[in-house]
Write a protein that holds these residues in place. Sequence first.
Motif, PDB file in Angstrom:
ATOM      1  N   ARG A   6       0.833  -1.208   0.000  1.00  0.00           N
ATOM      2  CA  ARG A   6       0.000   0.000   0.000  1.00  0.00           C
ATOM      3  C   ARG A   6       0.863   1.253   0.000  1.00  0.00           C
ATOM      4  O   ARG A   6       0.545   2.248  -0.666  1.00  0.00           O
ATOM      5  N   LEU A   7       1.973   1.220   0.752  1.00  0.00           N
ATOM      6  CA  LEU A   7       2.868   2.377   0.784  1.00  0.00           C
ATOM      7  C   LEU A   7       3.484   2.613  -0.592  1.00  0.00           C
ATOM      8  O   LEU A   7       3.530   3.753  -1.076  1.00  0.00           O
ATOM      9  N   VAL A   8       3.949   1.545  -1.224  1.00  0.00           N
ATOM     10  CA  VAL A   8       4.541   1.674  -2.558  1.00  0.00           C
ATOM     11  C   VAL A   8       3.513   2.214  -3.540  1.00  0.00           C
ATOM     12  O   VAL A   8       3.794   3.121  -4.338  1.00  0.00           O
ATOM     13  N   ARG A  39      12.637   2.814   5.410  1.00  0.00           N
ATOM     14  CA  ARG A  39      13.541   3.934   5.144  1.00  0.00           C
ATOM     15  C   ARG A  39      12.743   5.230   4.993  1.00  0.00           C
ATOM     16  O   ARG A  39      12.339   5.610   3.888  1.00  0.00           O
ATOM     17  N   PRO A  40      12.465   5.903   6.094  1.00  0.00           N
ATOM     18  CA  PRO A  40      11.679   7.149   6.043  1.00  0.00           C
ATOM     19  C   PRO A  40      12.282   8.197   5.113  1.00  0.00           C
ATOM     20  O   PRO A  40      11.549   8.944   4.457  1.00  0.00           O
ATOM     21  N   SER A  46      11.032  10.279  -2.221  1.00  0.00           N
ATOM     22  CA  SER A  46      10.051   9.913  -3.237  1.00  0.00           C
ATOM     23  C   SER A  46       8.975  10.989  -3.372  1.00  0.00           C
ATOM     24  O   SER A  46       8.572  11.350  -4.484  1.00  0.00           O
ATOM     25  N   LEU A  47       8.518  11.516  -2.241  1.00  0.00           N
ATOM     26  CA  LEU A  47       7.509  12.576  -2.277  1.00  0.00           C
ATOM     27  C   LEU A  47       8.074  13.845  -2.912  1.00  0.00           C
ATOM     28  O   LEU A  47       7.377  14.537  -3.664  1.00  0.00           O
ATOM     29  N   LEU A  48       9.326  14.152  -2.610  1.00  0.00           N
ATOM     30  CA  LEU A  48       9.960  15.313  -3.225  1.00  0.00           C
ATOM     31  C   LEU A  48      10.072  15.126  -4.736  1.00  0.00           C
ATOM     32  O   LEU A  48       9.839  16.056  -5.518  1.00  0.00           O
TER      33      LEU A  48
END
Length: 276
Positions: A6-8, A39-40, A46-48
Amino acid sequence: MSSDARLVRALVGCYPPVWRRRYGEEYAQLLCDMQVHRRPRLVADSLLGAARAHGGALMSGRPSFALPVWAAALFAAAGIGFAKLAEDLSGVATTAHAAVIVAAAVALLALAVAAAPAAAALVPGRAADAWRYVAVPIVGAAAWCGVARVAAAATAGRTVHSGPNIAAFALIAVTGLGVLAATAWAATRILQRVPLAGPGRLRGSAVTAMATGMAGATFAVLVWGLRVRATDAAAFHSDQGLLATPFVSSWLAVLIALCAASVLGAVAARHHRTAP
């Protein structure tokens, strides 16, 4: 579906559709292989990257009027909030108040000038499928007026800060925001179906004037609030803000919304100025 999957999926979903179609599957596999859930920092990166991808999509290709329209909708919502906030302070900071009105008029008039060439395409036979969206603001305005009348009748005789009166105002405000959002959506849909007409330089100048007007109105609201603080400290520190909130909080909320609209307008102006 596991929490890792779900995170991916959520991270990949943050990227623009075109990017996802081209790189999504490979990127999802890469995130899984790198154990992104542990790995926070990778999540933040990834968001950036998604933000940068959206920025690249925004600033490339054929200019669209979607961004100016949504900037104008946010600007209008903030302007309505300011008008409500200032209605009991008509004799305070009159110069700054007048400057807000003038700058707002410049911004909205410039948007109208930028979109005016596309209006000719709404002539029957040229963009018939776009006409149905014209009804959206009309129906929305009628619905808002109906809600306002019902709310006014239901709160007749109530004190300003009574629960029913605050709830009624909140309902009117939410309905109004919904109408503005629906109108912006309808305008965007119309402009998507109508080819951009007229000289590109004229559009760029008009959108730039819109952004300038928004920035001017934002600065004027800042000055207005500071003048209220200097000349009527009691009102500035009162609870006469929107929905019976502190005046300062309401003023700052309006100012933040205007700043956001101005930033969107500036991005749109840059896009239209640099577009071929």
